[in-house]
Design an enzyme around this catalytic site. Sequence first.
Site: not given
Length: 607
Positions: A407, A444
């Site tokens: 991110k 993730n």
Amino acid sequence: MNYRTRLLLLILMDSLIVSTAIFIASWIAYPYEPVIHTSSLIISAIALLVFHHLFAVLYNLYKKVWSYASVGELTAIVKAITLSIIGTGIVQFLVNDFEIYKRALLVTWMLHVILIGGSRFIWRVLRDRYIFKSEDKKRTLIIGAGSTGAMIVRQIKDQQNAELLAIGFIDDNRSKQKMQLYNLPVLGSTKDIESVIKNHKIEHVIIAIPTLRKAVLHEIVTTCNKLKVEAQIIPKMEDLMTGKVSVNQLKNVEVEDLLGREPVELDIQTISEYVTGNTVLITGAGGSIGSELCRQLMRFTPKKIVLVGQGEYSIYSIDMELREKYRDVDIDIIPLIGNVQDRARMFDIVEKTKPTIIYHAAAHKHVPLMEYNPHEAVKNNIIGTKNVAEAADTFGVNTFVLVSSDKAVNPTNVMGATKRVAEMVIQDLNTRSKTNFVAVRFGNVLGSRGSVIPLFKKQIRQGGPITITDPEMTRYFMTIPEASRLVIQAGALAKGGEIFVLDMGEPVKIVDLARNLIHLSGYTEEDIPIEFTGIRPGEKMFEELLSESEVHPGEVYEKIYVGRTTEVNPMELLHFISQFESLSNEGIKKELMQIVSTKSIKSAIEK
């Protein structure tokens, strides 16, 4: 049946067989004329009886559990019978003026093997075929006709109260097709699973191939889900190697098994050189990634491992786990409570413990939550990183590894922007420090705290619905152990200033992940509906690991890429850090986005 009754019955049965067999053998060996005198037969029968019981005790024939008899038990029977026949032959030689009735003894040996051996093994046949009936057992197909599959089948057969009935095997090895293992046929290859399940009315599938590729595993599970057949998988490879596999330890296939990629072999030599015998410090040691880093690093026997975290219970838990598992290993485990935002505490810890390597895993990572709490995101992710990194620089730590995030690439949210600025902080320090500062960026992590998998599982337990922001939402996924291993490997490759990027494989649609989880839990989408709620603040539809200008096919190590960013303006960073507390939430977001956009990654990918 108690032990004494069972022992008495075995002795009586053997005595009857042994005492009568010599007479039957005499008749078979010499059918037309009685060559052996009755007195010699009686002496031989007594000798056989004495020798048999002597060697039966020696080889523990009366202590074995014959319902589980195999080749080892049969060998013991043959040895005891052979020695008793030899002993009887010696007696005949001494009693009968040096004459031995060889033909009679040979036939006697054969009768003993057949009758005594058969009496033991007939119980197993009766038990398997007639006593423990299979009507109420699940018809089970074993995927893999190798040593592990054979082990599973043997355990199923040996457990009287097992709920499973093994029907056959599936194996891709052509040489095993139409062969039998433990009297069970190999019914086809993995391509034939659907037809085999239908034709043989299979209710349960056990996947018994430790090295099965994830793509094949996914196909098998998809087929089982479609046919509403329960699928289970063997435990981890290390459990197999230590002989811990049993039917009771088979586990249901988890979504992590399907999404995890093929395992990466670590460069053990390089990692050992920089971990073994040194002091390692992990911040956020009680978290998902931090605790797994601790477990993985313990394998390389560091001199000390320093566990730093602000959560008392989480640090206590990982401390107790490591002490229990490595009680016989001489590693000094030091659990320390401290907040990375506390600069003085971080400096004190680094100064006193003198680590060679620091893994900085402490961070706030929940995207929507950080949108509402940007001040806390800055304090933890940026200032916390700055505190620990500057302590590493001040006290001469050799390597500092920042656990970053995908991110941080072209960030659209506070969490991603703070992680990108944290990368900038350590890259700036690297230009003027003897410490090698590097960042490791990945997507993730399956099963980590706050991740989507635990949330979906909770929603399924509650009967649904599963909530997803958008049907097109995709994410990269990696298992916690794999992410931790690659972080350690990247640290071993560090030269200073790199951003290591872990190959996350193909992105996965969140809705597909939810559907897999529903099916693996034994439900359908009619039972557990899926609802779309709309994208939350700060979320991206698609995640990136590198911008297009950074993509390069070369790897510095398997599944690891590396890039160097352009120079960072330290004055801009310091100005933001010095005045962020006076800014509003929107003001912080605006300043963060300005920093990361003007200093966006434009790296030259290097091997």
